[in-house]
Enzyme design. Structure first.
Site, PDB file in Angstrom:
ATOM      1  N   GLU A 144       0.936  -1.090   0.072  1.00  0.00           N
ATOM      2  CA  GLU A 144      -0.142  -0.141  -0.244  1.00  0.00           C
ATOM      3  C   GLU A 144       0.837   1.401  -0.210  1.00  0.00           C
ATOM      4  OE1 GLU A 144      -2.908   0.086   3.185  1.00  0.00           O
ATOM      5  OE2 GLU A 144      -3.965   2.060   2.488  1.00  0.00           O
ATOM      6  N   ARG A 200       4.962 -13.235   9.424  1.00  0.00           N
ATOM      7  CA  ARG A 200       5.760 -11.943   9.392  1.00  0.00           C
ATOM      8  C   ARG A 200       6.932 -12.066   9.812  1.00  0.00           C
ATOM      9  NH1 ARG A 200       2.222  -7.379   9.337  1.00  0.00           N
ATOM     10  NH2 ARG A 200       3.917  -5.873  10.003  1.00  0.00           N
ATOM     11  N   LYS A 232       4.410   0.050   9.403  1.00  0.00           N
ATOM     12  CA  LYS A 232       4.711   1.282   8.910  1.00  0.00           C
ATOM     13  C   LYS A 232       3.895   2.314   9.921  1.00  0.00           C
ATOM     14  CE  LYS A 232       3.153   0.078   4.889  1.00  0.00           C
ATOM     15  NZ  LYS A 232       2.259  -0.104   3.740  1.00  0.00           N
TER      16      LYS A 232
HETATM   17  P1  ATP Z   1       2.534  -2.598   7.920  1.00  0.00           P
HETATM   18  O1  ATP Z   1       2.028  -3.290   8.946  1.00  0.00           O
HETATM   19  O2  ATP Z   1       3.987  -2.285   8.210  1.00  0.00           O
HETATM   20  O3  ATP Z   1       1.753  -1.346   7.834  1.00  0.00           O
HETATM   21  P2  ATP Z   1       1.135  -3.716   5.759  1.00  0.00           P
HETATM   22  O4  ATP Z   1       0.820  -4.927   5.396  1.00  0.00           O
HETATM   23  O5  ATP Z   1       0.068  -2.980   6.048  1.00  0.00           O
HETATM   24  O6  ATP Z   1       2.386  -3.489   6.750  1.00  0.00           O
HETATM   25  P3  ATP Z   1       1.513  -3.417   2.940  1.00  0.00           P
HETATM   26  O7  ATP Z   1       2.234  -2.413   2.126  1.00  0.00           O
HETATM   27  O8  ATP Z   1       0.054  -3.736   2.831  1.00  0.00           O
HETATM   28  O9  ATP Z   1       1.818  -3.247   4.559  1.00  0.00           O
HETATM   29  O10 ATP Z   1       2.342  -4.939   2.723  1.00  0.00           O
HETATM   30  C1  ATP Z   1       2.421  -5.534   1.646  1.00  0.00           C
HETATM   31  C2  ATP Z   1       2.904  -6.548   1.699  1.00  0.00           C
HETATM   32  O11 ATP Z   1       4.016  -7.040   2.535  1.00  0.00           O
HETATM   33  C3  ATP Z   1       1.825  -7.612   2.162  1.00  0.00           C
HETATM   34  O12 ATP Z   1       1.850  -9.054   1.247  1.00  0.00           O
HETATM   35  C4  ATP Z   1       2.337  -7.967   3.612  1.00  0.00           C
HETATM   36  O13 ATP Z   1       1.802  -9.120   4.152  1.00  0.00           O
HETATM   37  C5  ATP Z   1       3.743  -8.034   3.666  1.00  0.00           C
HETATM   38  N1  ATP Z   1       4.497  -7.517   4.708  1.00  0.00           N
HETATM   39  C6  ATP Z   1       4.160  -6.412   5.467  1.00  0.00           C
HETATM   40  N2  ATP Z   1       4.874  -6.479   6.692  1.00  0.00           N
HETATM   41  C7  ATP Z   1       5.748  -7.679   6.583  1.00  0.00           C
HETATM   42  C8  ATP Z   1       6.327  -8.217   7.620  1.00  0.00           C
HETATM   43  N3  ATP Z   1       6.799  -7.627   8.631  1.00  0.00           N
HETATM   44  N4  ATP Z   1       7.040  -9.416   7.191  1.00  0.00           N
HETATM   45  C9  ATP Z   1       6.594  -9.893   6.074  1.00  0.00           C
HETATM   46  N5  ATP Z   1       6.005  -9.403   5.058  1.00  0.00           N
HETATM   47  C10 ATP Z   1       5.324  -8.337   5.323  1.00  0.00           C
HETATM   48 MG    MG Z   2      -1.702  -3.511   4.294  1.00  0.00          MG
END
Ligand code: ATP
Ligand code: MG
Length: 514
Positions: free
Chosen positions: A40, A266, A276
């Site tokens: 995102e 994760r 984030k």
């Molecule tokens: P955050 O929790 O940091 O805001 P998010 O999942 O909202 O992360 P996205 O930009 O939606 O952030 O993530 C894009 C991809 O990265 C998704 O498929 C998510 O599952 C993966 N991802 C995000 N954080 C992690 C993590 N700590 N370890 C592994 N994969 C991750």
């Molecule tokens: Mg997300």
């Protein structure tokens, strides 16, 4: 089978590799393997994303497939073009090239058309209740859901209202479009989830064209299907969304076999936050200077800190994919960086906390000025091809303050009064005297050198226990150095109080300027 194929099979160890292997064997898909990485654009990538990226791209590569970069841009309030560009650059830095770069917002027309289709099939309805009412009625585990009074609206009315929503007839929060599934489903995600909400906000790509925006659940699987994705990999917190993912796809007229979702753990690291939202809090509260502050685990910060992208990739590859969450020690990541840098970095000498060292028997040159000798120094002891450089050595040097002690503690082998040490690629020196000021602070050290030890080798093979680095005082250039330490003292930031700010290391940066 040749050797390479054999070892490839052996290397196929994690459950995702096994799953894809099996799908290929069973010809589950009539197309090549396709994955996607779906960030995102509401912040920059961090080390957790790197794990997801490596899995998505490496799996696709391993099975002769492709991987897309898809921006999950369904929320106009928080997303920004700057993040899109930053993410594209960070991905490139990490060493991956997407097959295509696409956007959930590319699919807004198709998603809208499919929503009308579900409405016509009696599978979606416009609900005029507030979001608070809707979430109240969702119930909970063992608590029944309550059907909305608008659930039985006729398709025609729903269609009319949905078009009015699209055309801007209603203010924000006035109504939403929900899927009609089952308000008593054991999985809360299937209790008539929201598909569209009204937002009178400008989207960074579609501008003011839309005032209704799809939810993550309504956009994600459909985007996967449009792109012909086979394996939609995401993190474990989306496990409960999997049934909904499949439910939506099962209701649509798709020409290809639908993709399916699989979750992995994760990545979490000790002394680190990988969310984030929490990273943004640190920036907004001025704890760090921005998304590229070297204390953060963002890819741009790691880059700035000098982490080689290949170390980040090797780390992610080796920790692999698992189905249970766990936290890795930050030292493990650091060890990958250290091993790599040790083999590729050219060494240079710099003094962070200087103290002056005078060699009292250093000779003058033919003009009566202190002699300057250009010493040959090896650039990288790990790689001969990096060659040597010439470094000026003279009778007045700076060494590290910490490398000298008047009253050495046990096992201190560096310079002390009366001791002999080696100056790297220079000479053996012996300390004869030192000067302190009236407050006992060290001002200057006096040594003599042994002219027979040029290059740091004694002809009689006598040993010294320490080799010190140095710079020539006359030739040294000044500079500022920032030393960064961990941002959080606690292994699991926020574990004790629930607030990561309580675990901040307030001495996480020291700036030295000489
Ligand atoms: P955050 O929790 O940091 O805001 P998010 O999942 O909202 O992360 P996205 O930009 O939606 O952030 O993530 C894009 C991809 O990265 C998704 O498929 C998510 O599952 C993966 N991802 C995000 N954080 C992690 C993590 N700590 N370890 C592994 N994969 C991750
Ligand atoms: Mg997300």
């Amino acid at each position: 089978m040749n050797d390479k194929a054999d070892s490839d099979v052996e290397a196929r160890t994690n459950f995702l590799q096994e799953m894809i292997s099996e799908d290929i064997k069973k010809r589950r898909f009539n197309r090549s393997i396709r994955t996607r990485f779906p960030p995102e654009p509401n912040g920059y990538l961090h080390i957790g994303h790197a794990k997801a990226i490596c899995l998505d791209f490496d799996l696709a590569n391993e099975f002769d497939g492709t991987c897309n970069l898809r921006f999950d841009d369904t929320n106009p309030d928080t997303e920004d073009k700057a993040y899109v560009e930053g993410i594209i650059n960070d991905l490139k830095w990490l060493g991956y090239e997407p097959e295509i770069i696409c956007y959930a917002s590319d699919y807004f027309d198709q998603l809208y058309a499919w929503a009308e289709l579900l409405i016509n099939d009696g599978l979606a309805y416009v609900d005029d209740q507030s979001s608070a009412q809707i979430s109240e009625q969702r119930g909970g585990f063992g608590k029944p859901g309550v059907e909305s009074p608008f659930r039985t609206r006729h398709s025609e009315e729903n269609l009319k209202l949905f078009r009015q929503m699209r055309d801007g007839a209603f203010p924000e929060g006035h109504c939403v479009l929900r899927a009609r599934i089952d308000m008593q489903h054991d999985n809360m995600q299937l209790r008539d989830p929201v598909m569209y909400r009204i937002r009178h906000a400008s989207h960074y790509r579609t501008g003011d064209h839309w005032c209704i925006y799809p939810t993550y659940d309504w956009a994600h699987g459909q985007g996967d299907a449009i792109e012909g994705i086979t394996h939609s990999l995401c993190t474990l917190e989306f496990s409960d969304n999997r049934d909904l993912y499949s439910w939506f796809l099962g209701k649509l007229p798709l020409s290809d076999q639908a993709p399916y979702q699989t979750e992995f753990a994760r990545l979490e690291l000790t002394h680190t936050v990988t969310s984030k939202r929490k990273l943004r809090d640190l920036i907004d509260n001025g704890v760090v200077s921005g998304w590229d502050d070297p204390r953060l685990p963002t890819l741009r910060a790691l880059k700035k800190r000098g982490y080689p992208a290949s170390s980040v990739r090797s780390f992610c590859k080796d920790i692999g994919a698992a189905r249970t969450n766990s936290r890795h020690a930050i030292e493990l990541l650091e060890s990958y960086v250290r091993v790599k840098l040790n083999s590729v970095s050219q060494r240079r000498m710099a003094i962070l906390k200087p103290v002056k060292l005078t060699i009292t028997n250093w000779p003058d040159d033919e003009n009566g000025d202190p002699l300057v000798e250009w010493r040959e120094v090896i650039n990288n002891p790990e790689n001969e091809l990096d060659g040597v450089r010439l470094v000026p050595f003279s009778g007045t040097l700076y060494i590290e303050e910490d490398d000298f002690k008047v009253n050495p503690p046990p096992k201190f082998f560096r310079l002390t009064p009366g001791a002999e040490v080696r100056l790297r690629s220079g000479y053996f020196i012996t300390c004869n005297d030192y000067v302190e000021n009236s407050s006992g602070e060290l001002q200057e050290i006096y040594c003599t050198y042994d002219p027979d030890t040029a290059g740091g080798k004694a002809p009689d093979n006598r040993k010294v226990k320490a080799t010190l680095h140095w710079v020539s005082a006359e030739h040294a250039v000044t500079g500022a150095v920032s030393l960064y330490d961990r941002l959080f003292t606690a292994e699991i930031p926020g574990e004790a109080t629930g607030d990561v700010m309580d675990d901040l290391n307030h001495q996480s940066v020291e700036t030295l300027s000489n």
